[in-house]
Scaffold this motif. Structure first.
Motif, short mmCIF file in Angstrom:
data_model
loop_
_atom_site.label_atom_id
_atom_site.label_comp_id
_atom_site.label_asym_id
_atom_site.label_seq_id
_atom_site.Cartn_x
_atom_site.Cartn_y
_atom_site.Cartn_z
N LYS A 1722 0.66 -1.20 0.14
CA LYS A 1722 -0.09 0.03 -0.02
C LYS A 1722 0.72 1.15 -0.21
O LYS A 1722 0.64 2.17 -0.62
N GLU A 1723 2.09 1.30 0.55
CA GLU A 1723 3.07 2.37 0.54
C GLU A 1723 3.33 2.65 -0.97
O GLU A 1723 3.26 3.77 -1.39
N VAL A 1724 3.81 1.58 -1.50
CA VAL A 1724 4.36 1.84 -3.00
C VAL A 1724 3.06 2.43 -3.89
O VAL A 1724 3.00 3.19 -4.58
N ALA A 1725 1.83 1.78 -3.33
CA ALA A 1725 0.69 2.02 -4.28
C ALA A 1725 0.36 3.69 -4.16
O ALA A 1725 -0.32 4.11 -5.07
N ALA A 1726 0.47 4.19 -2.86
CA ALA A 1726 0.25 5.48 -2.56
C ALA A 1726 1.25 6.28 -3.42
O ALA A 1726 0.78 7.48 -4.02
N LYS A 1727 2.42 6.15 -3.37
CA LYS A 1727 3.56 6.63 -4.56
C LYS A 1727 3.12 6.53 -5.77
O LYS A 1727 3.22 7.80 -6.42
N LEU A 1728 2.75 5.58 -6.28
CA LEU A 1728 2.37 5.37 -7.68
C LEU A 1728 0.80 6.24 -8.06
O LEU A 1728 0.94 6.53 -9.11
N LEU A 1793 6.44 3.48 -14.98
CA LEU A 1793 7.15 2.39 -15.80
C LEU A 1793 8.21 1.78 -15.16
O LEU A 1793 8.64 0.56 -15.13
N LYS A 1794 9.23 2.87 -14.59
CA LYS A 1794 10.45 2.56 -13.89
C LYS A 1794 10.06 1.64 -12.79
O LYS A 1794 10.76 0.70 -12.44
N ALA A 1795 9.10 2.00 -12.04
CA ALA A 1795 8.60 1.38 -10.77
C ALA A 1795 8.14 -0.11 -11.04
O ALA A 1795 8.49 -0.96 -10.27
N VAL A 1796 7.13 0.05 -12.20
CA VAL A 1796 6.40 -1.31 -12.17
C VAL A 1796 7.38 -2.23 -13.05
O VAL A 1796 7.31 -3.58 -13.02
N HIS A 1797 8.64 -1.79 -13.61
CA HIS A 1797 9.40 -2.56 -14.20
C HIS A 1797 10.19 -3.46 -13.51
O HIS A 1797 10.76 -4.51 -13.88
N TRP A 1799 9.22 -5.28 -10.90
CA TRP A 1799 8.33 -6.53 -10.54
C TRP A 1799 8.39 -7.59 -11.62
O TRP A 1799 8.50 -7.25 -12.74
N PRO A 1800 8.54 -9.00 -11.07
CA PRO A 1800 8.45 -9.98 -11.94
C PRO A 1800 7.47 -10.10 -13.06
O PRO A 1800 7.31 -10.93 -14.07
N THR A 1801 6.20 -9.49 -12.56
CA THR A 1801 5.14 -9.50 -13.49
C THR A 1801 4.99 -8.50 -14.39
O THR A 1801 3.95 -8.35 -15.06
N PHE A 1802 5.85 -7.41 -14.80
CA PHE A 1802 5.93 -6.47 -15.61
C PHE A 1802 5.95 -6.99 -16.88
O PHE A 1802 6.37 -7.88 -17.22
N GLY A 1803 4.89 -6.43 -17.67
CA GLY A 1803 4.90 -6.61 -19.33
C GLY A 1803 3.87 -8.02 -19.39
O GLY A 1803 4.19 -8.47 -20.36
#
Length: 1901
Positions: A1722-1728, A1793-1797, A1799-1803
C-alpha cells in the motif's frame, strides 16, 4: 561301440587342435565370440574381450563383466569390427547372427541409446527409466531431416512418415509391435506428440487427439507382472492431415479388449487403472453418492492381491483423466453415468450367492438385498428384475417361455458375464465418443498416418523374427518405384534424361541405375525399380547434393550476371565521370586563362575610364560648386534686395531679422537638395494608418452604407488555404528581370519614362497600353505628377467601358476578330434594341459582343490618341487609375505579367515611403482580380513572401484565392477597396424570399458557389440544386447562378451602372437575393422542408408582385386560400380575410374599387370551403409542398436558366439570335419577345456537346444539341459549357431514375423461362426496384413488356433508357426505333471511338492456337446473335456474353473436376461483369469468392482464370462490362500469379492497354511475384475499393493512447510490413514485440506477422460468420477495428524509447496495475497513485482535494480498502508534493514504468482461469505470460506459485473454453487444463514468445 568311441576321440582331438590354433590367432585386447557351453534353447554366444593368453588357455572378460578362463576345448570365434563398438543400423552388422544382434543392442542400451535401426525398422529397448531425449529441442532437431541423417530415434520414424506423406501425397502406416512391457504404448504416445508438435499449430484438435490416450489407457490398460501400464486391447489410430500438413482429426479403432481381467487377475496384477484412480480421485461427496469405499473392499480389485502400483500416482492420473474428458467434450452427465456403471461393476463383484433348492432344482439366492438394491439403483433398473436376471434363466420353446433357477456357480458366471458385457459396451461407447470429437466424417481427407499397435505371441528377438527381418532387409528390395516416379524424381542425376512424360521411362530408369548406382545391388522389373535401403538413401543424398549443386550454379550465374551488369554500369558511369571531370578541369583552366585575359583588358579599360571619369567628375563638381555658389550669391542678393524693400516700406527694425531668416531658410533648401536619398527597406512598416488613409482618400467623400451586421474578420481566418508545396526561394524577381526584360532596363525603382514595355509584347496596341500603364502606375504611387489642367469636361463613362473600346480596337485587326464578326453577322437583326421583358429579369450573363463594342471595333485606329487623351487630358482620381490598371489586367491576359513586373520593379529599392506603401496597396488590389501567367507566378510568390509584414501574408492569401477561383471580369468595387484598406473580409447581406437576411464573409475571389454553400450550411438546406444568387439594382435583376461567377463582379457592375445614372458608386443600392432559379425534373418537395419553405415564400411573393401570373381567377383564389390557411388555420373569418387579402392578391386586382374586393373575398372564401386541406385538417408543411408542386407545373418557363445564343447550323428557327431556356421539362428556344420558337423535351434529346475553338476566346464557344429525330442544333454562346453540363445533368439524372426502356433490337429467350422476349421498339417497364441506374450499373434488368404484358430478365445492352419519370407516349416510343435515332446514336459512338487512338493491342490469339481447345458447337448459343457484330463463330480468346460449356485450356480439359470448377468460375465472371443476371451486388464477395476460391487452391486454374479475364477484356464494347472486368483483373493480380508461359502474355496484354487500372495491375503483379500468393479471396474492403475506382486503401489504426492514424494497406501488405510502417511513422526505435490486433465483435485477435493483412481479416470474419450465423440465414456483417500495441515485452527498458513509453507502455500497463494483478504494497501504491494523478490531471492541486472520487483510477482494486479514503488522500498528497510536483506529465509516466519494471510481473498478459487438473494448485488461478515464461499466481495473495520458463513447456493448445499446457518432457510432464474463454490469446502469446526466443537464439548461434 568301438567305432563310436573312435569317432568321439577324433572329434575331441580336432576340437583341441582348433582351440590351440584359435588361441594362437588372438592377442590381448581382441574381441571374440564365446559359444555357450550348455545346450539350452535360448543360450547364444556371448561377446568377450581377451585379457591374456597362457598357452592354450585364454582369459577373457565377457559382456557381463565376468572374468573367465576358457579351456582349450571351448569354442570361440573372432568378432567382426562392426560388433565391437556397435552400429546404428543392424543391416550393416558383419556378424549377422543372434549373438551379434543382442550384443549390438546391449552396447547401445548400456550407453542409454535405446533406439537402433534395421533398415527403416526401428528397434526400441525399454530403458525402464526417464531419459532426456524427448524434449522440445529434440523435436526441433529431428524435424525435416532425412531418414538416417541423425541417430536412431522414434521421432525420426514419425518425421519420415510425415515427410513422405507430404512429399508423395500418400497415406503412411507405422506398425508398433512387441511383447508386453516393450514400450508400445509409450512409443505410440511419443509419435502422436511428435506429429502434433511438428504440425506447429497448437490447435485444439491436436490436443484432443493427444488427450484420447489418458482415457483409453485408464479403461484399457492395467498392471501386469511385466508391465505396470500394459495395454490389454489392440488399437489402430488413423491421423488425418490437411494438404498443408496440419492435423485435422483422427479416428481410433479398438479390438480384442481383455474382458476377463475384470473378474480375475493373476497374483501381482491389477484390474484396469480406472477403478483404482476413481476410488482415490473422486471427492468424498461423490464417493458417498456412489456408496464406494477403498479398493481393498472390492472382490474384483483384490484378486491379484495388490491394489497399488509403485511409480504410478492414481490421484494425479485421475485428474488427468477428468481433464482429458473435458477436452474431448464429455459432458458432466455422461461422466457421472460412466462412474455409476463403474461403481455398479465394483458393487456387483461383491454380490454373493447362496445355494437354495427351488422346485427340486438347485437354485441360488442373493442374501444381501441392500447391496442388490444399490447395484440396481446405479444401473437404473428394478432390483427384482436384476435379481431374476442373475439367479434364473428363461428358455423359449414353441412359443412358451420356461423360467428355471440356476445354481450358485452358474449365477456367479452370469454375474461375471454381465459385468464383462457392461464394461465392453462402455469401452466401445468411450471410443465412439472420442471419435465423435476428433473425427468428422464430412472432413475432406487429404492424407493420413496410421499407427497399428498389436501384441505378438513371441519372446525376445527370436520370436519377433528380427533375425529373419534383418536377413530379409539385407537380401530383399523393400523400396520400390514405378519407372515414371523414379525418372521424375532422379532424372537430373544424369545428363540428357528427358522428362517422364516425354521419354521412354524404362530405358531412362536403367540409365540412371547404371550410371549412379554403378553395379550395386538393385533390380529392374517390368514396371518398377527395386532398391534396398542403402541404395535409396544414396539416391536421396545424391539428389540433395545435385539439387544443391544446380541451385548453386544457377545462383552463381545469376549473381555473376547481376554483378557484371552492375560492374559495367559502374564502369560506364566512372568513364563518364572521368571524362566530365577532365572536361571540368580543362574548362576551369580555360576559364581562368580567359578570366586573366579579360581582367587585363578590363584593367586597361578601367584605367582609361577612371582617368576620364576623374576629369569629368572634377568638371561636374566644379560645375555644381559654381552653381551652388551662384545660388548662394543669388540668395545673398535676394536677401539684400528683401532687406532694402522692407526698409523702404518703413520696417527698419525688423527688416534685417526677416531678411536673415528667409536667407537661412533658402540656404537650407539649397543644402537639402544635394543630400543622398536612402531607399525604403522592404521590411519597413508600410501599414501606417495615416499613410493608408492618404492613399484611400477618395473613400472619405460621403458616407458608405454598412452592408450586413457581421463584423469583418481576417482573410486567412475566413478562407484558410494550404501552404505552397514548391520551394520558390530560387525564383527571385531580379533573375526574372535579367532573363525577360527588354533592353538594359533593370529590376529596380526608377522615375523615368519607359521607351518600350518591360516584356516582349506582340501586339502594337498592347505595347501602347503597357507604356500608358507605366505612367498610370507611377502617378498612382506618387512618383510622377498629374497634368496641370483639365482639357475636357468631366465624363461619367466608366473606365472599363473606355478600356473595352480601346482594347477592342486593338483586337479588331486580328484574324480571330474577323472570324468572330463574320459569324456574328450571320445572325439577324439587332436584339439589344428591343424590349426584353423576360431577359432583363433573369438572364444569366450577357454576351461580350455588344453593338457599342462592335462599332468601336470597326472604328478607325485611334488607340494611340485614346491613351494620350487618358494621360494628358486631365488629372484622374485614384479610383480611375485603379480601374485603368486593373481593367487592362482583367481584359487582356497578355498584359498581366507586364503589369506585375512594372509594380514589382517600382517596389524594389523604392526610396519613397509613401510611394512604397502605395505600390503594395496597388499590388494587393491586383492579386485579388487577376493572376499572372505560369511562368511568372513563382517569381511573384517569392516577391510577395519577401514583402513587408503588413501586406505580404494578405497579398499571398488573395493571390491563392484568385488562382483557385479564376480571374475577375470587373475592377474592384467600392466595398473591396474598403476591405483592402483594413485587410479584412467583406460582409455581404443576402436576403431570403421569406424576408430574413443572412450576412456572409466574402472577398474579391468569392464566387456564387461559395456563398450559396455558406448559405446552405447556415440554414441546413439539403436540397441545394436550383437555388441561385440574384442581384438587383433599381429595376434590374440578374442571376448570378450558383457556379463560378464572381459576386464582386456583379457588385462592381452595379456601382458602374449607378455612376452612369449620376449616382455615387459607393451608394449604389444593390441587393443580393437567394431564391429558387430552376427545378430538377425529379424534385420532391417532401425531401427538404427548409427548401420547400423558401420556395413557397418566393412563390407567394412572386404572385403578389405579378412575377407569377395566373390566367384563371380560380387558380389565384386557390393560392390565396392556401396562404390564409397556412397563416391562420381552419378558422375562416371574413374580417380577417378582408384585412389580409391585399397581401395575397396583386394590387391591380383589388385596389380599383370595393366591388372587386368583395368579388375576391367571395372567390377566396369559396375556394377555402371547397378545399381538401380544410376538410382533412392537413399540416401546413404539406400545403406548402402542394403550392410548390403547383408552381413547378404551372410556370416551368419562369423556373429556368436563360442563356443568350446565336444559331449557327441545324434546323431553321424564326430567329437566329435567341434565348435558350433550360427548364425541368425540357429546352425552350425563345426570342426576345418571349415567344417560344421550339420546345424539346428531355426524352427527345440524345446528347449535348460543347466545343471551344482555340484562339477565339469567348467568341469560339459552341454547343450542339442532338435529338432523337437526327437533328443537330448548333449555337454559339459564351455559356456553352454551362448549357451542356445542365442538359446532360438532367438527362443522366432522369435515366438513373427512369422506369422505362425501349428495345433497340429483337430479343428471344434461349429456352430460359426467366428471360423476357421482345421486339424492337417495344416499351418495357422496369420492375422489382429496378430503375435506369440498375441498367447502367449491373447489365441485367427485370421488366414487363408493355405490348405482351410478360415479365422477365433481359440484358441491358439490348435496350435504351428513356430519360423520363413518366410513361412516354406511343409516338415518342416509336421515334426511338427509327433509323434516324439509330444513326444519331451510332454517330455519337463513332465520334467517341474516333477520339480514341487506334493502337495495336496484344491478344491471346497466338497463345490460344497452341493452348486452347477447339471451339465446339456448344460454345456458341443463340444469345450470341444479340448484335450483328456477333454473327458467326466467335473466337475463344475474344469477348463473349455466353457461358462456357468447357474450360479454355487443354490442360484443364483433361480433368473433369477442374473443368467443372473452371466453367463455374467463368459463369461467376459473367455475372460480376453484368453479362448474366444475378441478385448479388458488385460489392458483395459472393461472386468474387466463386471466381477466385478454386484458383487459389489449384495452380492450373490460375492460368485458366487469367485467360478468362483477358478473353473478356478483348474487344469488349460494353463499357460497364469492361470496367467490371478490369476490377476483376486488379483483384486477381493482387492474389496470385500465373505460370511462366502465360506470364509473358499477361504482361504484354497489360502493357498494351491504356486503361488506368492496367498499369496498377502490372505493379500489383510484380509485388505478388515477390511476396507470394494470398490464401483467401479478396476481402470486402478490397472489392468495394476497386468498385469505387480507388486503388489506394487507407486503413485506420488505433493506439492505446486513444489516438489513431490512417495507413495505406494494399492487397500484398503483410502484417510485418504494416508494423514496420507504423513504427517508423511513430518514431519508435524498434518494432520488435509490437503487433497488430483485430477487434471483431467481442474478440481481440493478434495478426500473425507473416500473414497478409487482408487474408487474416478475411479468415477472421469468415470464422465469425460460421460460429455466429444470422437467424434469417443472411450473411452476418461484422465490423472490425485494427489496433497496434506491444505484444511481447522481451527488451523493454523504461526511458530507452520515450515515444514507445508514452504511446504504448504506460497506457498498456496502467489498466493491468489498476485491476490489481501485480503484488504491490500500500505504501508503493500511494506513491504510484500520486504519479498517476500527475499523469492524468497535471498540476491540478485543487483536484487533490477531490481525490476520493477518482480513487479507483489511481489505486489497484485489491488495495482500495487498505486505507480509508481520507488516509489515501493524505498519502497521495504527501507523495505528490515530494515526488510528482517537480516533473512533467511525460516524465511521471516514465517514472511509473520504471517502478513497475522492477516487478517480475511487468509486461505480463494476465488471465483469470479455473483449473481442476492439478490438485497442488488452487481452483482459481491467475496466469501471467511474460518474458520470464508462464507464471502461476495466487488470485488473492498475488504470490507467484510457480514460474515455468518457455523451455520447460513442451506443448500447449487452446479450445473455445479451455487452455491446455504440458510442462516438462513428453513422457511424464505435468498437465494443466484451464477453463477460460481467453485460451486463444494465451495460445497465440505463448507461440509468439517461443518463436521470438527461438529466433533470437538462432541469431546468436
Amino acid at each position: 561301440m568301438g567305432k563310436d568311441s573312435d569317432r568321439n576321440k577324433s572329434r575331441d582331438k580336432r576340437r583341441r587342435s582348433s582351440a590351440s590354433k584359435n588361441a594362437t590367432n588372438f592377442f590381448p585386447g581382441d574381441y571374440i565370440w564365446v559359444e555357450p557351453s550348455s545346450g539350452r534353447e535360448f543360450d547364444v554366444a556371448i561377446g568377450a574381450r581377451v585379457v591374456s593368453i597362457d598357452g592354450r588357455r585364454i582369459s577373457v572378460e565377457d559382456d557381463t563383466k565376468k572374468s573367465t578362463v576358457l579351456p582349450p576345448e571351448r569354442r570361440i570365434k573372432a568378432m567382426h569390427p562392426t560388433s565391437v563398438q556397435g552400429v546404428e543400423d543392424m543391416i550393416s552388422l558383419g556378424d549377422l547372427h543372434e549373438a551379434g544382434i543382442l550384443r549390438n543392442l546391449l552396447i547401445r542400451y548400456n550407453a542409454n541409446l535405446i533406439y537402433t535401426y534395421t533398415g527403416s525398422i526401428l528397434v526400441a529397448v525399454n530403458p525402464y527409466q526417464n531419459l532426456p531425449i524427448y524434449t522440445v529441442e529434440q523435436i526441433r532437431l529431428y524435424k525435416s531431416k532425412k531418414f538416417g541423417e541423425l541417430p536412431p530415434h522414434i521421432f525420426a520414424i514419425g518425421d519420415n512418415s510425415y515427410s513422405n506423406m507430404n512429399t508423395y501425397r500418400r497415406d503412411q502406416c507405422i506398425v508398433i509391435s512387441g511383447e508386453s512391457g516393450a514400450g508400445k504404448t509409450e512409443n505410440t504416445k511419443l509419435i502422436l506428440q511428435y506429429l502434433t508438435a511438428i504440425s506447429a499449430r497448437h490447435s485444439w484438435i491436436e490436443q484432443q487427439v493427444l488427450e484420447a490416450n489418458p482415457i483409453l489407457e485408464a479403461f484399457g490398460n492395467a498392471k501386469t507382472l511385466k508391465n505396470d501400464n500394459s495395454s490389454r486391447f489392440g488399437k489402430y489410430i488413423d491421423i488425418h492431415f490437411s494438404s498443408e500438413g496440419v492435423i485435422e482429426g483422427a479416428r481410433i479403432e479398438q479390438y480384442l479388449l481383455e474382458k476377463s481381467r475384470l473378474v480375475s487377475q493373476s497374483k501381482g496384477e491389477r484390474n484396469y487403472h480406472i477403478f483404482y484412480c476413481m476410488l482415490v480421485g473422486l471427492p468424498k461427496e461423490e464417493l458417498q453418492q456412489l456408496k464406494l469405499k477403498s479398493a481393498s473392499n472390492y472382490k474384483y480389485l483384490t484378486e491379484g492381491e495388490t491394489t497399488t502400483c509403485e511409480g504410478r500416482n492414481d490421484v494425479r492420473e485421475f485428474a488427468d483423466i477428468r481433464s482429458a474428458m473435458k477436452v474431448l467434450m464429455f459432458t458432466d452427465a455422461e461422466v457421472n453415468e460412466m462412474f455409476k456403471l463403474l461403481a455398479a461393476i465394483l458393487h456387483m463383484g461383491n454380490l454373493k450367492f447362496k445355494a437354495k433348492t427351488i422346485a427340486n432344482m438347485d437354485g441360488a439366492e442373493i442374501p444381501d438385498n441392500a447391496l442388490l438394491a444399490t447395484v440396481a439403483e446405479l444401473l437404473g433398473v428394478e432390483p427384482r428384475h436384476l435379481k431374476a436376471g442373475l439367479t434364473s434363466r428363461s428358455i423359449t420353446a414353441q412359443g412358451e417361455t420356461v423360467i428355471s433357477p440356476i445354481s450358485v456357480d452358474s449365477a456367479t458366471a452370469t454375474r461375471d458375464a454381465f459385468v464383462k458385457g457392461i464394461y465392453g459396451r462402455l469401452f466401445i461407447w468411450i471410443v465412439a465418443k472420442i471419435n465423435s470429437a476428433i473425427y468428422n466424417p464430412s472432413m475432406k481427407k487429404c492424407n493420413s498416418i496410421g499407427m497399428f499397435d498389436r501384441e505378438l505371441c513371441c519372446r525376445q528377438l527370436r520370436y519377433s523374427g528380427m533375425m529373419e527381418t534383418i536377413r530379409i532387409r539385407r537380401a530383399g528390395y523393400p523400396i520400390r518405384h514405378t519407372f515414371r516416379e523414379f525418372v521424375e524424381r532422379y532424372r537430373f542425376l544424369i545428363h540428357g534424361c528427358p522428362p517422364a512424360h516425354k521419354g521412354d521411362n524404362a530405358s531412362s530408369a536403367k540409365r540412371i541405375c547404371n550410371e549412379v548406382l554403378q553395379g550395386t545391388d538393385y533390380q529392374i522389373g517390368r514396371t518398377k525399380v527395386f532398391l534396398k535401403d542403402a541404395q535409396d538413401s544414396f539416391l536421396e543424398r545424391e539428389r540433395d547434393r545435385m539439387l544443391t549443386l544446380k541451385i548453386t550454379i544457377l545462383q552463381r550465374c545469376m549473381r555473376g550476371w547481376y554483378y557484371r551488369k552492375r560492374f559495367l554500369l559502374i564502369q560506364q558511369n566512372v568513364l563518364f565521370l572521368t571524362v566530365w571531370w577532365r572536361y571540368q578541369i580543362m574548362k576551369r583552366g580555360f576559364a581562368r586563362l580567359q578570366g586573366a585575359i579579360k581582367a587585363r583588358r578590363q584593367n586597361h579599360k578601367f584605367t582609361l575610364l577612371r582617368v576620364s571619369l576623374t576629369g569629368l567628375q572634377a568638371r561636374c563638381r566644379g560645375y555644381l560648386a559654381r552653381q551652388r555658389y551662384q545660388q548662394r550669391l543669388q540668395a545673398k542678393r535676394q536677401r539684400d534686395k528683401e532687406e532694402a524693400e522692407l526698409r523702404r516700406r518703413g520696417d527698419n527694425q525688423r527688416a534685417k531679422e526677416i531678411a536673415d531668416r528667409n536667407y537661412q531658410k533658402t540656404l537650407m533648401e539649397i543644402d537639402e537638395g544635394i543630400d543622398m536619398i536612402a531607399p525604403v527597406q522592404d521590411d519597413e512598416n508600410v501599414d501606417d494608418p495615416q499613410m493608408v488613409d492618404d492613399v484611400f482618400d477618395f473613400l472619405k467623400d460621403g458616407t458608405v452604407r454598412r452592408r450586413g451586421s457581421m463584423a469583418p474578420i481576417g482573410l486567412g481566418e475566413a478562407f484558410p488555404t494550404t501552404e505552397l508545396q514548391e520551394d520558390v526561394s530560387e525564383y527571385t524577381f531580379q533573375k526574372y528581370a535579367t532573363t525577360y526584360f527588354q533592353g538594359n532596363v533593370t529590376h529596380q525603382y526608377t522615375r523615368r519614362h519607359l521607351k518600350q514595355p518591360l516584356l516582349n509584347l506582340q501586339n502594337q496596341g498592347d505595347r501602347l497600353a503597357a507604356l500608358a500603364l507605366w505612367v498610370t502606375i507611377l502617378r498612382f504611387m506618387g512618383d510622377m505628377t498629374e497634368p496641370k489642367y483639365s482639357s475636357v469636361e468631366r465624363d461619367n463613362t466608366p473606365v472599363m467601358t473606355k478600356i473595352s473600346g480601346t482594347l477592342g480596337r486593338n483586337f479588331s485587326k486580328s484574324k480571330q476578330f474577323k472570324e468572330a464578326v463574320a459569324l456574328a453577322e450571320s445572325g439577324s437583326t439587332n436584339m439589344t434594341s428591343k424590349q426584353r421583358k423576360l431577359i432583363s429579369m433573369t438572364l444569366k450573363k450577357k454576351g461580350k459582343l455588344t453593338d457599342d463594342l462592335m462599332r468601336q471595333l470597326k472604328a478607325e485606329d485611334t488607340t494611340e490618341d485614346t491613351y494620350r487623351s487618358w494621360l494628358e487630358s486631365r488629372p484622374t482620381t485614384n479610383m480611375e487609375k485603379l480601374h485603368f490598371i486593373i481593367g487592362h489586367g482583367i481584359l487582356r491576359e497578355e498584359l498581366r505579367d507586364e503589369i506585375y513586373c512594372q509594380i514589382c520593379k517600382q517596389l524594389t529599392n523604392n526610396p519613397g515611403k509613401s510611394s512604397h506603401a502605395r505600390g503594395w496597396i496597388l499590388l494587393s488590389l491586383c492579386v485579388g482580380c487577376f493572376a499572372p501567367s505560369g511562368e511568372f507566378v513563382n517569381y511573384l510568390y517569392n516577391f510577395i513572401n519577401r514583402g513587408p509584414q503588413g501586406y505580404a501574408p494578405y497579398c499571398y492569401m488573395r493571390l491563392r484565392r484568385t488562382f483557385a477561383n479564376g480571374a475577375r471580369t470587373q475592377p474592384p468595387s467600392w466595398l473591396e477597396l474598403q476591405a483592402t484598406k483594413s485587410k479584412t473580409t467583406i460582409s455581404v447581406p443576402i436576403t431570403f424570399m421569406d424576408g430574413t437576411t443572412k450576412t456572409l464573409h466574402a472577398d474579391s475571389a468569392s464566387t456564387a458557389r461559395e456563398l450559396c454553400n455558406q448559405l446552405t450550411d447556415k440554414i441546413t438546406l439539403r436540397d441545394q440544386f436550383g437555388f441561385s444568387l440574384y442581384i438587383a439594382l433599381f429595376d434590374k435583376v440578374s442571376s448570378l447562378g450558383s457556379g463560378g461567377d464572381h459576386v464582386m463582379d456583379a457588385i462592381s457592375q452595379c456601382e458602374q451602372y449607378a455612376k452612369e445614372q449620376g449616382a455615387q458608386e459607393r451608394n449604389a443600392p444593390w441587393r443580393l437575393f437567394f431564391r429558387k432559379e430552376i427545378f430538377a425534373p425529379w424534385h420532391d418537395p417532401t425531401e427538404d422542408h427548409v427548401a420547400t419553405n423558401l420556395i413557397y415564400q418566393q412563390i407567394v411573393r412572386g404572385v403578389k408582385c405579378g412575377e407569377y401570373q395566373c390566367e384563371k381567377e380560380e387558380d389565384l383564389a386557390m393560392l390565396a386560400a392556401q396562404q390564409y390557411y397556412i397563416e391562420f388555420g381552419s378558422d375562416l373569418r371574413e374580417d380577417r380575410l378582408r384585412s389580409n387579402i391585399g397581401s395575397y392578391i396583386p394590387d391591380h386586382y383589388v385596389s380599383s374599387d370595393e366591388a372587386n374586393l368583395d368579388k375576391w373575398l367571395t372567390l377566396v372564401s369559396n375556394a377555402y370551403k371547397k378545399s381538401y386541406y380544410v376538410k382533412e385538417n392537413v399540416e401546413y408543411l404539406r400545403l406548402k409542398e402542394d403550392v410548390v408542386s403547383f408552381a413547378k407545373f404551372k410556370w416551368p418557363l419562369l423556373f429556368s436558366r436563360f442563356y443568350e445564343a446565336i444559331r449557327i447550323s441545324g434546323p431553321p428557327l424564326e430567329k437566329n439570335e435567341i434565348i435558350i431556356a433550360v427548364t425541368w421539362t425540357g429546352i425552350y428556344f425563345v426570342d426576345d419577345q418571349e415567344h417560344i420558337l421550339r420546345e424539346l423535351t428531355y426524352p427527345e434529346i440524345i446528347t449535348s456537346t460543347s466545343n471551344k475553338v482555340a484562339g477565339q476566346g469567348l467568341y469560339g464557344q459552341t454547343v450542339t444539341i442532338t435529338t432523337i429525330r437526327g437533328e443537330n442544333f448548333k449555337f454559339r454562346s459564351v455559356n456553352s459549357e454551362d448549357i451542356r453540363t445542365l442538359i446532360l445533368f438532367f438527362i443522366e439524372g432522369l435515366k438513373k431514375r427512369s422506369k422505362f426502356v425501349v428495345a433497340l433490337q429483337d430479343y428471344r429467350s434461349p429456352g430460359d423461362s426467366s428471360l423476357l422476349s421482345f421486339k424492337r421498339g417495344d416499351l418495357i417497364l422496369l420492375e422489382d426496384d429496378c430503375v435506369g441506374d440498375t441498367a447502367l450499373s449491373q447489365g441485367w434488368c427485370v421488366g414487363r413488356c408493355d405490348r405482351t404484358n410478360e415479365t422477365g430478365n433481359f440484358p441491358a445492352e439490348t435496350v435504351t433508357i428513356v430519360p423520363s419519370i413518366t410513361k412516354p407516349d406511343r409516338e415518342l416510343v416509336e421515334l426511338y426505333a427509327t433509323e434516324e435515332a439509330e444513326k444519331a446514336r451510332n454517330m455519337i459512338e463513332s465520334e467517341d471511338s474516333k477520339a480514341e487512338p487506334a493502337e495495336k493491342l496484344h491478344t491471346l490469339e497466338r497463345y490460344a492456337a497452341e493452348n486452347f481447345r477447339m471451339p465446339t458447337a456448344g460454345t456458341i448459343s443463340r444469345r450470341s446473335q444479340l448484335t450483328s457484330a456477333r454473327r458467326g463463330v466467335t473466337a475463344l480468346w475474344k469477348y463473349s456474353r455466353d457461358p462456357l460449356q468447357q474450360p479454355l485450356l487443354l490442360k484443364v480439359l483433361d480433368n473433369e473436376t477442374l473443368s467443372h470448377k473452371a466453367v463455374h468460375s467463368y459463369t461467376a465472371i459473367l455475372k460480376y461483369m453484368g453479362e448474366l443476371p444475378t441478385r448479388s451486388a458488385p460489392t458483395d464477395t459472393d461472386l468474387t469468392d466463386q471466381i477466385y476460391n478454386e484458383a487459389l487452391k489449384e495452380e492450373v486454374l490460375r492460368d485458366e482464370l487469367y485467360c478468362q479475364l483477358m478473353k473478356q477484356l478483348t474487344d469488349n464494347r460494353n463499357r460497364l462490362s469492361e470496367e467490371r472486368g478490369w476490377e476483376l483483373m486488379w483483384l486477381a493480380t493482387g492474389l496470385f500469379t500465373c505460370s511462366q508461359t502465360l506470364m509473358k502474355e499477361l504482361n504484354l496484354f497489360l502493357k498494351s492497354r491504356k486503361h488506368p487500372i492496367a498499369r496498377d495491375a502490372m505493379v500489383r503483379l510484380q509485388k505478388t511475384l515477390k511476396h507470394g500468393q494470398r490464401k483467401y479471396p479478396p476481402h470486402k474492403v478490397e472489392v468495394e475499393a476497386i468498385h469505387h475506382k480507388t486503388t489506394q486503401i487507407f486503413h485506420k489504426v488505433y493506439f492505446p493512447d486513444d489516438s489513431d492514424q490512417a495507413f495505406e494497406v494494399s492487397s500484398g501488405t503483410m502484417a510485418a510490413d504494416l508494423i514496420d510502417a507504423i513504427a517508423q511513422r511513430l518514431n519508435i526505435k524498434s518494432s520488435e514485440g509490437f503487433s497488430l490486433f483485430v477487434m471483431i465483435s467481442d474478440k481481440v485477435i493478434s495478426v500473425p506477422e507473416d500473414d497478409f493483412f487482408f487474408d487474416f481479416v478475411r479468415l477472421l470474419t469468415d470464422w465469425m460468420r460460421k460460429t455466429r450465423p444470422n437467424r434469417d440465414g443472411n450473411k452476418a456483417l461484422f465490423a472490425y477495428r485494427v489496433f497496434f500495441m506491444r505484444k511481447l515485452w522481451t527488451n523493454v527498458t523504461p526511458g530507452k524509447d520515450i515515444n514507445a513509453d508514452l504511446i504504448f507502455h504506460f497506457n498498456q500497463e496502467l489498466p493491468k496495475y489498476l485491476r490489481g494483478y501485480h503484488k504491490c504494497s500500500k505504501e508503493v501504491a500511494a506513491k504510484l497513485a500520486s504519479i498517476i494523478f500527475k499523469a492524468r490531471y497535471g498540476d491540478d492541486r485543487a483536484g487533490l482535494s477531490q481525490v476520493g472520487s477518482v480513487l479507483r483510477s489511481l489505486v489497484p482494486e485489491d488495495l482500495l480498502k487498505a486505507y480509508s479514503t481520507s488516509e489515501w488522500k493524505k498519502q497521495i498528497t504527501k507523495h505528490f508534493n515530494e515526488t510528482a510536483a517537480g516533473i512533467s506529465r511525460d516524465e511521471v509516466k516514465v517514472e511509473f514504468l520504471k517502478a513497475v519494471h522492477q516487478w517480475p510481473t511487468f509486461g505480463s498478459a494476465f488471465f483469470e482461469v479455473r483449473q481442476n487438473s492439478d490438485p497442488q494448485y488452487p481452483t482459481k488461478l491467475l496466469i501471467a505470460i511474460n518474458r520470464h515464461g508462464v507464471l502461476l499466481i495466487h488470485t488473492v495473495t498475488k504470490e507467484i506459485l510457480e514460474t515455468n520458463p518457455f523451455t520447460s513447456v513442451s506443448n500447449w493448445s487452446s479450445g473455445n473454453t479451455f487452455f491446455h499446457m504440458t510442462i516438462g518432457n513428453l513422457i511424464n510432464g505435468t498437465k494443466l487444463l484451464c477453463e477460460t474463454s481467453q485460451g486463444y490469446k494465451m495460445d497465440d502469446l505463448m507461440s509468439s514468445y517461443v518463436a521470438l526466443l527461438f529466433s533470437n537464439k538462432q541469431l546468436k548461434r
